[in-house]
Design a protein around this motif. Structure first.
Motif, PDB file in Angstrom:
ATOM      1  N   ASN A 242      11.153   6.945  10.916  1.00  0.00           N
ATOM      2  CA  ASN A 242       9.979   7.409  10.180  1.00  0.00           C
ATOM      3  C   ASN A 242       8.872   7.889  11.119  1.00  0.00           C
ATOM      4  O   ASN A 242       8.159   8.841  10.804  1.00  0.00           O
ATOM      5  CB  ASN A 242       9.461   6.306   9.254  1.00  0.00           C
ATOM      6  CG  ASN A 242       8.458   6.845   8.269  1.00  0.00           C
ATOM      7  OD1 ASN A 242       8.798   7.671   7.435  1.00  0.00           O
ATOM      8  ND2 ASN A 242       7.227   6.404   8.374  1.00  0.00           N
TER       9      ASN A 242
ATOM     10  N   TRP B 229       3.397   7.739  -1.929  1.00  0.00           N
ATOM     11  CA  TRP B 229       2.477   6.698  -1.460  1.00  0.00           C
ATOM     12  C   TRP B 229       1.030   7.146  -1.615  1.00  0.00           C
ATOM     13  O   TRP B 229       0.172   6.395  -2.067  1.00  0.00           O
ATOM     14  CB  TRP B 229       2.786   6.325  -0.004  1.00  0.00           C
ATOM     15  CG  TRP B 229       1.855   5.291   0.531  1.00  0.00           C
ATOM     16  CD1 TRP B 229       0.884   5.464   1.479  1.00  0.00           C
ATOM     17  CD2 TRP B 229       1.785   3.903   0.157  1.00  0.00           C
ATOM     18  NE1 TRP B 229       0.216   4.287   1.716  1.00  0.00           N
ATOM     19  CE2 TRP B 229       0.757   3.311   0.915  1.00  0.00           C
ATOM     20  CE3 TRP B 229       2.492   3.108  -0.740  1.00  0.00           C
ATOM     21  CZ2 TRP B 229       0.423   1.961   0.805  1.00  0.00           C
ATOM     22  CZ3 TRP B 229       2.150   1.773  -0.862  1.00  0.00           C
ATOM     23  CH2 TRP B 229       1.138   1.213  -0.093  1.00  0.00           C
ATOM     24  N   GLN B 230       0.764   8.383  -1.251  1.00  0.00           N
ATOM     25  CA  GLN B 230      -0.608   8.898  -1.322  1.00  0.00           C
ATOM     26  C   GLN B 230      -1.082   9.116  -2.749  1.00  0.00           C
ATOM     27  O   GLN B 230      -2.283   9.260  -2.984  1.00  0.00           O
ATOM     28  CB  GLN B 230      -0.725  10.188  -0.503  1.00  0.00           C
ATOM     29  CG  GLN B 230      -0.619   9.927   0.981  1.00  0.00           C
ATOM     30  CD  GLN B 230      -0.555  11.190   1.814  1.00  0.00           C
ATOM     31  OE1 GLN B 230      -0.222  12.266   1.332  1.00  0.00           O
ATOM     32  NE2 GLN B 230      -0.870  11.046   3.099  1.00  0.00           N
TER      33      GLN B 230
ATOM     34  N   TRP C 122      11.164   1.937   2.028  1.00  0.00           N
ATOM     35  CA  TRP C 122      10.532   3.202   2.438  1.00  0.00           C
ATOM     36  C   TRP C 122      10.100   3.950   1.196  1.00  0.00           C
ATOM     37  O   TRP C 122      10.822   3.994   0.189  1.00  0.00           O
ATOM     38  CB  TRP C 122      11.529   4.032   3.239  1.00  0.00           C
ATOM     39  CG  TRP C 122      10.991   5.350   3.710  1.00  0.00           C
ATOM     40  CD1 TRP C 122      10.288   5.582   4.856  1.00  0.00           C
ATOM     41  CD2 TRP C 122      11.121   6.621   3.057  1.00  0.00           C
ATOM     42  NE1 TRP C 122       9.975   6.920   4.951  1.00  0.00           N
ATOM     43  CE2 TRP C 122      10.484   7.576   3.855  1.00  0.00           C
ATOM     44  CE3 TRP C 122      11.730   7.032   1.878  1.00  0.00           C
ATOM     45  CZ2 TRP C 122      10.416   8.917   3.524  1.00  0.00           C
ATOM     46  CZ3 TRP C 122      11.665   8.371   1.520  1.00  0.00           C
ATOM     47  CH2 TRP C 122      11.018   9.301   2.344  1.00  0.00           C
TER      48      TRP C 122
ATOM     49  N   LYS D 118       6.302   5.991   4.426  1.00  0.00           N
ATOM     50  CA  LYS D 118       5.796   4.700   4.885  1.00  0.00           C
ATOM     51  C   LYS D 118       6.917   3.669   4.805  1.00  0.00           C
ATOM     52  O   LYS D 118       7.682   3.635   3.837  1.00  0.00           O
ATOM     53  CB  LYS D 118       4.622   4.219   4.015  1.00  0.00           C
ATOM     54  CG  LYS D 118       3.400   5.113   4.070  1.00  0.00           C
ATOM     55  CD  LYS D 118       2.689   4.979   5.383  1.00  0.00           C
ATOM     56  CE  LYS D 118       1.409   5.796   5.399  1.00  0.00           C
ATOM     57  NZ  LYS D 118       0.714   5.683   6.675  1.00  0.00           N
TER      58      LYS D 118
ATOM     59  N   ARG E 258       7.779  11.343  10.158  1.00  0.00           N
ATOM     60  CA  ARG E 258       6.493  11.233   9.450  1.00  0.00           C
ATOM     61  C   ARG E 258       6.607  11.622   7.976  1.00  0.00           C
ATOM     62  O   ARG E 258       5.711  12.230   7.405  1.00  0.00           O
ATOM     63  CB  ARG E 258       5.421  12.065  10.139  1.00  0.00           C
ATOM     64  CG  ARG E 258       5.144  11.610  11.530  1.00  0.00           C
ATOM     65  CD  ARG E 258       4.086  12.412  12.180  1.00  0.00           C
ATOM     66  NE  ARG E 258       3.932  11.942  13.551  1.00  0.00           N
ATOM     67  CZ  ARG E 258       3.241  12.549  14.454  1.00  0.00           C
ATOM     68  NH1 ARG E 258       2.604  13.649  14.161  1.00  0.00           N
ATOM     69  NH2 ARG E 258       3.145  12.061  15.667  1.00  0.00           N
TER      70      ARG E 258
ATOM     71  N   LEU F 226       5.779   9.925   1.651  1.00  0.00           N
ATOM     72  CA  LEU F 226       4.334  10.022   1.872  1.00  0.00           C
ATOM     73  C   LEU F 226       3.617  10.532   0.624  1.00  0.00           C
ATOM     74  O   LEU F 226       2.569   9.997   0.242  1.00  0.00           O
ATOM     75  CB  LEU F 226       4.069  10.943   3.064  1.00  0.00           C
ATOM     76  CG  LEU F 226       2.707  10.847   3.720  1.00  0.00           C
ATOM     77  CD1 LEU F 226       2.368   9.422   4.125  1.00  0.00           C
ATOM     78  CD2 LEU F 226       2.649  11.752   4.932  1.00  0.00           C
TER      79      LEU F 226
ATOM     80  N   GLN G  28      -2.685   0.411  -3.259  1.00  0.00           N
ATOM     81  CA  GLN G  28      -2.005   0.254  -1.977  1.00  0.00           C
ATOM     82  C   GLN G  28      -2.287  -1.114  -1.355  1.00  0.00           C
ATOM     83  O   GLN G  28      -1.429  -1.689  -0.702  1.00  0.00           O
ATOM     84  CB  GLN G  28      -2.430   1.352  -1.003  1.00  0.00           C
ATOM     85  CG  GLN G  28      -1.944   2.726  -1.384  1.00  0.00           C
ATOM     86  CD  GLN G  28      -2.486   3.813  -0.471  1.00  0.00           C
ATOM     87  OE1 GLN G  28      -3.352   3.585   0.366  1.00  0.00           O
ATOM     88  NE2 GLN G  28      -1.973   5.027  -0.634  1.00  0.00           N
TER      89      GLN G  28
END
Length: 190
Positions: free
Chosen positions: A63, A98-99, A92, A70, A67, A95, A106
């Motif tokens: 990761n 997650w965002q 995992w 997460k 990139r 991104l 979070q």
């Protein structure tokens, strides 16, 4: 020592109450199934703990290079959309997904199912219980999951809308399109 499962069917813990229960009992590893059962998980031994750490390291290194998302350890509890508060051995999330969560989401138990999980069966784990846990992840949107079972020298691969694939250990597992370029060598089980 095996997991202790408490039936809280009539207690109806709210998400906030479960979160607070975990916060005031940080020495315990707690999970809540989609059926509402509270599970008190025993700690793992040295061999399982070392293997779990190696899996997280491998996933984390991949990761860092890509990139793409997460990585999370077994200390993270995810509030699954279809029920259950679960803590995979390694996880995992892309991104973008997650965002999409707020900062508060979070920081607490993220209300999201990981895209990818690894569950490692330790000596004290019931295979049936882990298989049910993998099904809870799939029901909540998991894209790829690996259940590694050293006791029976097998790895089970879980994907959406596909039968579980069984591989004999030692083997190499591929992250496929979920984790492009990621592979895990399970030669440590020889």
């Amino acid at each position: 020592m095996t997991a202790v499962i408490l039936n809280l069917d009539t207690v109806n813990l709210t998400d906030e109450q479960f979160y607070r229960l975990c916060q005031v009992n940080q020495d315990w590893q707690l999970e809540r199934t989609a059926k509402g059962e509270l599970m008190v998980m025993p700690p793992v031994g040295g061999i399982s703990g070392n293997r779990e750490a190696d899996f997280i390291i491998d996933l984390g290194l991949w990761n860092r290079q890509t990139r793409l998302g997460k990585v999370f350890s077994s200390s993270t509890i995810f509030r699954l959309p279809k029920g259950g508060d679960r803590s995979p051995d390694a996880a995992w999330i892309s991104l973008k997904r997650w965002q999409s969560l707020s900062r508060e989401e979070q920081e607490k138990f993220p209300p999201i199912c990981p895209d990818f999980v690894i569950e490692l069966r330790s000596r004290t784990d019931s295979l049936e219980t882990l298989q049910e846990k993998m099904q809870e992840y799939l029901n909540s949107g998991l894209q790829l999951g690996w259940l590694i079972n050293p006791q029976q020298q097998q790895a089970e691969i879980y994907r959406q809308n596909q039968p579980v694939e069984m591989k004999t250990l030692p083997t190499d597992l591929s992250g496929q399109e979920v984790l492009p370029g990621f592979s895990l060598s399970l030669s440590c089980f020889e």
